[in-house]
Design a protein around this motif. Structure first.
Motif, short mmCIF file in Angstrom:
data_model
loop_
_atom_site.label_atom_id
_atom_site.label_comp_id
_atom_site.label_asym_id
_atom_site.label_seq_id
_atom_site.Cartn_x
_atom_site.Cartn_y
_atom_site.Cartn_z
N PRO A 186 114.61 32.87 -69.22
CA PRO A 186 114.47 33.75 -68.06
C PRO A 186 114.80 33.07 -66.74
O PRO A 186 115.50 33.64 -65.89
CB PRO A 186 113.00 34.18 -68.12
N ASN A 187 114.32 31.84 -66.55
CA ASN A 187 114.62 31.14 -65.31
C ASN A 187 116.08 30.71 -65.23
O ASN A 187 116.67 30.67 -64.15
CB ASN A 187 113.69 29.93 -65.15
N LEU A 188 116.68 30.41 -66.40
CA LEU A 188 118.11 30.07 -66.39
C LEU A 188 118.94 31.28 -65.98
O LEU A 188 119.93 31.16 -65.26
CB LEU A 188 118.53 29.58 -67.78
N LEU A 189 118.54 32.49 -66.44
CA LEU A 189 119.24 33.70 -66.02
C LEU A 189 119.15 33.88 -64.51
O LEU A 189 120.16 34.20 -63.85
CB LEU A 189 118.66 34.92 -66.73
N LEU A 190 117.97 33.68 -63.94
CA LEU A 190 117.82 33.82 -62.48
C LEU A 190 118.68 32.79 -61.75
O LEU A 190 119.31 33.09 -60.74
CB LEU A 190 116.35 33.69 -62.09
N GLU A 191 118.70 31.56 -62.27
CA GLU A 191 119.54 30.52 -61.66
C GLU A 191 121.02 30.90 -61.77
O GLU A 191 121.79 30.75 -60.81
CB GLU A 191 119.29 29.18 -62.36
N PHE A 192 121.41 31.42 -62.92
CA PHE A 192 122.80 31.85 -63.12
C PHE A 192 123.16 32.98 -62.16
O PHE A 192 124.27 33.02 -61.61
CB PHE A 192 122.98 32.28 -64.58
N SER A 193 122.23 33.90 -61.94
CA SER A 193 122.51 35.04 -61.04
C SER A 193 122.72 34.59 -59.61
O SER A 193 123.35 35.30 -58.82
CB SER A 193 121.36 36.05 -61.11
N ARG A 194 122.22 33.41 -59.24
CA ARG A 194 122.40 32.90 -57.87
C ARG A 194 123.65 32.03 -57.73
O ARG A 194 124.14 31.85 -56.61
CB ARG A 194 121.17 32.08 -57.46
N THR A 195 124.15 31.50 -58.84
CA THR A 195 125.19 30.46 -58.75
C THR A 195 126.48 30.77 -59.50
O THR A 195 127.43 29.99 -59.43
CB THR A 195 124.63 29.13 -59.29
N ALA A 196 126.55 31.89 -60.23
CA ALA A 196 127.75 32.22 -61.01
C ALA A 196 128.95 32.44 -60.10
O ALA A 196 128.80 32.85 -58.94
CB ALA A 196 127.50 33.47 -61.85
N ARG A 197 130.13 32.19 -60.60
CA ARG A 197 131.40 32.36 -59.85
C ARG A 197 131.40 31.59 -58.53
O ARG A 197 131.66 32.14 -57.46
CB ARG A 197 131.68 33.84 -59.60
N GLY A 204 131.56 34.83 -52.42
CA GLY A 204 130.58 33.81 -52.70
C GLY A 204 129.98 34.00 -54.08
O GLY A 204 130.30 34.94 -54.80
N PRO A 205 129.08 33.11 -54.49
CA PRO A 205 128.55 33.13 -55.85
C PRO A 205 127.47 34.21 -56.04
O PRO A 205 126.93 34.76 -55.08
CB PRO A 205 127.94 31.74 -56.01
N GLY A 206 127.17 34.45 -57.33
CA GLY A 206 126.02 35.26 -57.67
C GLY A 206 126.31 36.70 -58.04
O GLY A 206 127.42 37.21 -57.85
N PHE A 207 125.28 37.35 -58.60
CA PHE A 207 125.34 38.78 -58.93
C PHE A 207 123.90 39.30 -58.90
O PHE A 207 122.93 38.53 -59.04
CB PHE A 207 125.98 39.00 -60.29
N PRO A 208 123.72 40.61 -58.74
CA PRO A 208 122.36 41.15 -58.65
C PRO A 208 121.68 41.25 -60.02
O PRO A 208 122.31 41.60 -61.01
CB PRO A 208 122.56 42.54 -58.04
#
Length: 720
Positions: A186-197, A204-208
């Motif tokens: 779960p925390n990795l998903l949140l980290e990924f949502s802030r830093t992807a692409r 810029g990075p991230g997705f909602p």
């Protein structure tokens, strides 16, 4: 637009040795399986030139050269150091390596180009980053580097359908830290949502992502776009190289966009075969994550890869067949209705007006059995069943008439027989509702003729040419061969000639020994007889509908270049696709048993006088959405299996008889001891070896293909 760096080069920007080395080692471990899958898309002749575009470590080029010793393989990569390492690591007489930019024309004319996990790097590291234009330019360059008729075979990630639709992803929570390698999912998903692409300079990075409350015990739920759920699931276990993985976006095209891009590049007859890796499903997703639609219905798991192939089309020629409009039936197909004594159910069966004879010419060449078949033959009704289908197929040489007409056909094709034709098989490809019997003859040739044009319902009717028989089986195993009739005839020809089969492509289930299922003599099953059906009047709503459609051959610009109208039979409602299950059991001495369902079918009685058929159980899919994932999901629910991983795909899906029906079957295999009693108790178990020894007595085409594939699969498991 600047040239993208090769994967190894941009990996080095993060870790001069470690990331690149781990990346290639991971790819190399699975390379034999990946190459076997892709080889099913490339049916090659002796002396063909094959290019591995973006060869990296060289493993793919090496295994392709080993798999096809009669072809020449060239590995091309932009990294000179990688190419030098390849030359030292993989010396082989039919393999070479050279430096080149695979995103540009290669300066040669290849018979086939292989692109495996390369274009998502081109997409990610283009300038600007994440550019579909860069991918389209690379596809155009690949097409330019092919000979006319040459094949591009691509393997890469795929964006799921409805990519922006919202889904709910449930993940298991646990101990976690701030470092990605030690985060819970779960925390990795949140980290990924802030830093992807992170390379996106515009947005810029991230997705909602939205966390849903209240959380379940030990689990956390998130709402996010389907494409982002897929991106996370596909990479969540690659923690060691998270910064490098983070830069990449795996998916860049949906299936529809892949096929459109192939057509725009001038690649015709494009096929897309989705792959859901059963190991990933069983070990990384099942029991560790849940994916559902917003309304709580289970959502399909994302495909782990997509195989796409297409061939270079002449300028201005058609690239695919499309169903343009429905038309009134012209009465070409005949329909009859049947009822069993003392039963209310009425069966509807359809048939063509003329008998079909199939011819499988063959010869040995360089120690390999080769067959003649029609390549690119128009089968427009396939596009009525599946809008992604190009409407052309590889299939047997067939004609209407009787066996006495074989002589004139052989002369017309310019064949030089080395022996008399042999009546090989006689079976019903679709016994559930089609009164059609495939009468198969094989013909040994003194030598193989050159390719020659075929004739069919459209002007571009393909060619008659030779294929390596083992390649035909491999294509069936990956879902790249549409016509079951050709695979059945080829498989049993190889067995009749005593030729060992090449390695099975796909998962091999591990079976636990059991004495739960006593073996019954298969010959006794074949001797059962019934003729209890009688013709009757039509019901108010027949089960089968006869449809007629106008089909158009279209070019890359969408212009019609030819048209034809055809009739076919399919169910009034629901899907023309089915999923079959072959129940298997292993006895203590290693003997493999298969579960047979005995069914009485009017089509069998109409053609053979005996309605009773040994069959494999099958169930029709409830919706028209085709695909192995939907079939697996339906079977798991129907059989009350807690995990879809209990089902193993028995090769790819196939059409039973594309000249008359849109029926498509997705075959699976499962241990009989894992099935509910209500299913297993309805089966009779026979030795697989006995079934394989009696193909000329088996009337059900689905049993023939299931037994043939199971025999191939378990021979691979035993090393035989």
């Amino acid at each position: 637009m600047s040239t993208p760096e090769p994967p190894k080069a941009h990996a080095r920007r993060h870790d001069a040795e470690g990331v690149a080395q781990r990346y290639w080692e991971g790819m190399d471990r699975s390379m034999p399986q990946k190459l076997a899958l892709m080889a099913g898309l490339m049916l090659l002749d002796k002396g063909a030139l094959v290019v591995d575009a973006g060869c990296g470590s060289g493993a793919a080029a090496y295994y392709l050269a080993r798999l096809n010793p009669q072809v020449r393989v060239v590995g091309i990569d932009l990294d000179p150091q990688a190419i030098e390492a390849c030359r030292k690591r993989y010396p082989a007489p039919n393999l070479s390596f050279q430096v080149g930019n695979v995103a540009e024309p290669l300066g040669l004319e290849a018979d086939a180009i292989l692109s495996s996990s390369t274009l998502h790097h081109v997409f990610t590291f283009a300038d600007p980053a994440y550019s579909t234009d860069a991918v389209k330019a690379a596809l155009a360059a690949h097409a330019q580097s092919l000979k006319p008729g040459g094949v591009l075979a691509l393997r890469d990630f795929v964006v799921p359908d409805d990519p922006d639709g919202l889904v709910v992803l449930t993940l298991i929570s646990g101990p976690s830290s701030d470092a990605p390698a030690q985060m819970d999912e779960p925390n990795l998903l949140l980290e990924f949502s802030r830093t992807a692409r992170p390379l996106d300079r515009k947005l810029g990075p991230g997705f909602p992502v939205e966390e849903l409350t209240p959380p379940a015990a030990g689990r956390r739920r998130f709402r996010l776009a389907r494409r982002n759920a897929a991106e996370f699931l596909l990479r969540k276990d690659y923690r060691a190289d998270w910064p490098a993985e983070l830069q990449e976006q795996y998916g860049y095209f949906t299936v529809e966009e892949f096929l459109s891009a192939f057509a725009a590049a001038g690649l015709s007859d494009a096929r897309a075969v989705p792959v859901l890796n059963p190991w990933i499903l069983a070990n990384r997703w099942s029991g560790k994550a849940e994916l559902s639609e917003e309304d709580g219905r289970p959502a399909p798991w994302p495909d782990t890869n997509l195989l796409v192939s297409g061939r270079k089309a002449p300028q201005g020629s058609s690239v695919c067949v499309r169903w343009q409009q429905a038309m009134p039936s012209a009465g070409y197909l005949r329909v009859s209705h049947w009822r069993r004594a003392q039963e209310a159910e009425t069966w509807t069966i359809a048939e063509r007006p003329a008998r079909a004879i199939e011819l499988l010419p063959w010869a040995m060449a360089n120690g390999r059995l080769r067959i003649l078949a029609r390549d690119g033959y128009p089968r427009p009704i396939a596009s009525a069943a599946d809008r992604h289908h190009p409407g052309r197929a590889i299939e047997p040489i067939a004609y209407t008439g009787d066996p006495a007409s074989l002589g004139p056909l052989v002369a017309k094709l310019g064949l030089k027989p080395g022996a008399a034709p042999v009546h090989h098989l006689s079976f019903l490809p679709s016994a559930g509702g089609i009164a059609e019997r495939a009468e198969c003859y094989h013909l040994e040739l003194a030598d193989l003729p050159p390719p020659q044009p075929s004739a069919g319902p459209l002007q571009r009717a393909g060619i008659v040419r030779s294929f390596d028989a083992q390649d035909i089986l491999r294509a069936g195993q990956v879902g790249a061969l549409d016509e079951a009739r050709l695979e059945i005839a080829t498989a049993f020809l190889l067995r009749a000639q005593g030729i060992a089969l090449d390695a099975w492509v796909g998962e091999v289930p591990a079976l636990t020994a059991t004495d739960q299922f006593p073996a019954v003599d298969f010959a006794a099953l074949l001797a059962r007889s019934e003729s209890g059906f009688a013709a009757c009047t039509a019901p108010a709503r027949p089960w089968f509908a006869i449809r007629r459609g106008l089909f158009k051959d279209v070019d890359a610009a969408g212009n019609a270049v030819d048209a034809a109208s055809l009739e076919w039979a399919e169910p009034f409602s629901g899907s023309p696709a089915s999923a079959s299950i072959l129940a298997v059991a292993r006895q203590a001495d290693g003997t493999i048993l298969v579960g047979i369902e005995m069914r009485a079918l009017p089509a069998a009685q109409a053609l053979t006088g005996n309605a009773m058929l040994p069959c494999v159980p099958a169930w029709r899919l409830p919706t028209r959405a085709p695909g192995p994932a939907a079939a697996r999901d339906m079977l798991a629910k129907r059989l009350d299996l807690a995990e879809q991983a209990s089902l193993t795909a028995l090769g790819g899906g196939y059409f039973s008889s594309l000249g008359i029906t849109t029926e498509r079957v997705y075959p699976f295999i499962a241990e009989a001891r894992m099935l509910p009693r209500r299913i297993a108790d309805g089966l009779v178990f026979c030795r697989l070896s006995d079934v394989l020894a009696a193909p000329h007595r088996i009337a059900d085409g689905h049993l023939l293909i299931a037994a043939s594939r199971a025999g191939h699969l378990f021979a691979a498991a035993s090393g035989g």
